[in-house]
Design a protein around this motif. Structure first.
Motif, short mmCIF file in Angstrom:
data_model
loop_
_atom_site.label_atom_id
_atom_site.label_comp_id
_atom_site.label_asym_id
_atom_site.label_seq_id
_atom_site.Cartn_x
_atom_site.Cartn_y
_atom_site.Cartn_z
N GLU A 1 68.00 28.46 55.91
CA GLU A 1 67.77 26.92 55.88
C GLU A 1 66.25 27.06 55.10
O GLU A 1 65.38 27.52 55.37
CB GLU A 1 67.60 26.35 57.08
CG GLU A 1 66.77 25.06 57.41
CD GLU A 1 67.42 24.04 56.46
OE1 GLU A 1 67.00 23.60 55.13
OE2 GLU A 1 68.28 23.35 57.15
N ASP A 2 66.22 26.41 53.92
CA ASP A 2 65.12 26.28 53.07
C ASP A 2 64.03 25.27 53.92
O ASP A 2 62.75 25.23 53.40
CB ASP A 2 65.17 25.84 51.82
CG ASP A 2 65.97 24.76 51.63
OD1 ASP A 2 66.93 24.33 52.37
OD2 ASP A 2 65.89 23.84 50.58
N ASP B 1 72.79 26.43 55.85
CA ASP B 1 72.40 25.14 55.25
C ASP B 1 73.38 25.46 53.73
O ASP B 1 73.70 26.49 53.43
CB ASP B 1 70.91 25.13 54.87
CG ASP B 1 70.49 23.78 54.30
OD1 ASP B 1 71.15 22.78 54.28
OD2 ASP B 1 69.47 23.95 53.27
N ASN C 1 72.54 22.89 50.97
CA ASN C 1 71.50 23.05 49.69
C ASN C 1 70.42 23.89 49.88
O ASN C 1 69.41 23.47 50.52
CB ASN C 1 71.09 21.39 49.62
CG ASN C 1 72.11 20.54 49.51
OD1 ASN C 1 73.22 20.85 48.63
ND2 ASN C 1 72.32 19.53 50.28
N LEU C 2 70.61 25.08 49.20
CA LEU C 2 69.54 26.05 49.23
C LEU C 2 69.02 26.46 47.83
O LEU C 2 69.95 26.11 46.90
CB LEU C 2 70.18 27.54 50.06
CG LEU C 2 70.56 27.24 51.25
CD1 LEU C 2 71.56 28.51 51.93
CD2 LEU C 2 69.38 27.33 52.11
N LYS D 1 73.78 17.33 59.74
CA LYS D 1 72.32 16.94 60.10
C LYS D 1 72.26 15.26 60.23
O LYS D 1 72.82 14.56 59.47
CB LYS D 1 71.40 17.56 58.96
CG LYS D 1 71.29 18.87 58.77
CD LYS D 1 70.47 19.24 57.59
CE LYS D 1 70.19 20.58 57.35
NZ LYS D 1 69.74 21.12 56.22
MN MN Z 1 68.25 22.56 52.13
#
Ligand code: MN
Length: 132
Positions: free
Chosen positions: A11-12, A55, A57-58, A107
């Motif tokens: 997760e970013d 996640d 969107n990384l 989320k």
């Molecule tokens: Mn992300």
């Protein structure tokens, strides 16, 4: 060796990493969180977790690509990969399964349910190899 289930969380977003870390640690899991796919791969080269939370969107390598790459590794084929994503548009869930994810969580995480959700995925994922 620990008897706690080991979770790798890729997760970013640092706030999400801290939140999920706190929830799952309080639920009795050993949690390792990393900010990107490359760090995840480095972790996976020395440790096989019981579950990977991914996640989507990384940076650099997105979660779909990461998942399909990890699912090609024989040493990780049995490890459930669960997407944890804010991508809740029509078709997003299907895309995570096409990439090879074993489950899909939206989320924001449900603080009260996340531990049970993770436990249910681990039981499904290890039932055959460990007899439950
Ligand atoms: Mn992300």
């Amino acid at each position: 060796m620990t008897d706690k289930a080991v979770i790798l969380y890729i997760e970013d977003n640092p706030d999400n990493r801290m939140l999920v870390y706190r929830i799952l640690r309080a639920e009795g899991f050993e949690v390792h969180s990393v900010p990107d796919g490359q760090s995840g791969i480095e972790f996976l080269d020395h440790t096989t977790p019981d579950l990977i939370l991914m996640d989507i969107n990384l940076p650099q390598i997105d979660g779909y690509t990461m998942t399909s790459r990890l699912k090609q590794r024989p040493d990780l084929a049995h490890v459930p990969i669960i997407a944890l994503t804010a991508n809740v548009m029509k078709g997003d869930r299907e895309k995570t399964f096409e990439a090879g994810c074993d489950g899909y969580l939206q989320k924001p995480v449900d603080v009260d349910k996340l531990g049970d959700q993770i436990r249910s995925f681990i039981q499904v994922g290890t039932f055959n190899s460990l007899g439950g």
